[in-house]
Design a protein around this motif. Sequence first.
Motif, short mmCIF file in Angstrom:
data_model
loop_
_atom_site.label_atom_id
_atom_site.label_comp_id
_atom_site.label_asym_id
_atom_site.label_seq_id
_atom_site.Cartn_x
_atom_site.Cartn_y
_atom_site.Cartn_z
N VAL A 12 28.98 52.91 40.88
CA VAL A 12 28.03 51.88 40.43
C VAL A 12 28.58 51.16 39.20
O VAL A 12 28.56 49.93 39.12
CB VAL A 12 26.65 52.50 40.12
N VAL A 13 29.09 51.93 38.25
CA VAL A 13 29.61 51.34 37.02
C VAL A 13 30.86 50.50 37.30
O VAL A 13 31.00 49.38 36.81
CB VAL A 13 29.93 52.44 35.98
N GLU A 14 31.77 51.04 38.11
CA GLU A 14 33.02 50.33 38.39
C GLU A 14 32.76 49.03 39.14
O GLU A 14 33.41 48.01 38.90
CB GLU A 14 33.95 51.22 39.21
N LEU A 15 31.80 49.05 40.07
CA LEU A 15 31.49 47.87 40.88
C LEU A 15 30.49 46.94 40.20
O LEU A 15 30.35 45.79 40.59
CB LEU A 15 30.96 48.30 42.25
N GLY A 16 29.78 47.47 39.19
CA GLY A 16 28.82 46.66 38.46
C GLY A 16 27.60 46.28 39.24
O GLY A 16 26.90 45.32 38.90
N SER A 17 27.30 47.04 40.29
CA SER A 17 26.18 46.65 41.16
C SER A 17 25.73 47.84 42.00
O SER A 17 26.55 48.57 42.55
CB SER A 17 26.62 45.49 42.07
N PHE A 18 24.41 47.99 42.11
CA PHE A 18 23.86 49.02 42.99
C PHE A 18 24.15 48.67 44.45
O PHE A 18 24.48 49.54 45.26
CB PHE A 18 22.34 49.12 42.78
N SER A 19 24.02 47.38 44.78
CA SER A 19 24.20 46.95 46.17
C SER A 19 25.64 47.13 46.63
O SER A 19 25.90 47.56 47.76
CB SER A 19 23.77 45.50 46.35
N LYS A 20 26.61 46.82 45.76
CA LYS A 20 28.02 47.00 46.13
C LYS A 20 28.35 48.47 46.29
O LYS A 20 29.11 48.86 47.18
CB LYS A 20 28.92 46.36 45.08
#
Length: 299
Positions: A12-20
Amino acid sequence: MHSDDLILFAHVVELGSFSKAAEQNDVTNSVVSKRIARLEKDLNVQLLYRTTRKLTLTEAGQALFIKAKQVAQATQEASNAVAGFGESIQGHVKMSVPTISGELLLADAVAEFCNLHPGLSVDMSLDNQFVDLVTEGYDLVIRTGHLEDSSLIARHILDSHWIVCASPAYIKRYGRPETPESLVKHNCLQYSYQTTGANEWEFKGAEQNYTVKVSGSFSSDNATALRKAALGGHGIAYLPRCLVYHDLRNGELIDILPQQVGKILGVYAVYPFTRQLPKKLKLLIEHIRQRYKSIEHYF
């Protein structure tokens, strides 16, 4: 606290998004939200500030992220270390390789690999055309050039440099071209398989590469035929260095414009997209890569 929740938090942190993160882990957004909430409950701290625009780590979240990332990396490394261990090296592989590389080293390398793994058989086709892997049922192809199909995976092996060469007899009779532009006055043997055009030879410029349009009395879609014509003193050829490596060493051909030829093509192992590459292909690609690297100076 669940280790998979830590790994998901790192995603989540690395992608910056819950959806990703949900998409990457093949779960729904609500599942991601519930598992992050469960992690916060287990630790009794808030890890993220979540707005409609972005996610921001709390101080506790920043501290946890460092450790969660290490857990994710360790898990991946552990998985990679045993990937394919339960899979025997057997079955059949259908592959296609370029004519030059096939004759130079791949026929021997692949046959050697088959002998190392008696349960495996390989059908290797020598073909310069970029075959349709999926439609024609190829497991692996080795190709020189540029990959256009984004649905395929390409692993770079090395770069193949091209040269302009001629025999000492040709140079003695017609003179040695001193610049790429002077090639227009010579009989240039043309490789009709070139994607840029048989009569367009690429050279290095001050700011970018440029092409010189040449002409000649003989062309072929087979690079070995052009090599033989050049050896016979019938003209100047523009060829992969690996094809004429021994001719250059023996003095039967001369590199006319060293450091000026601009054509460099990558050699790639290409295969259809798969989440887990079969062990037999993984090992075969590595075996082929090592054999290429062992004669990298040819290229």
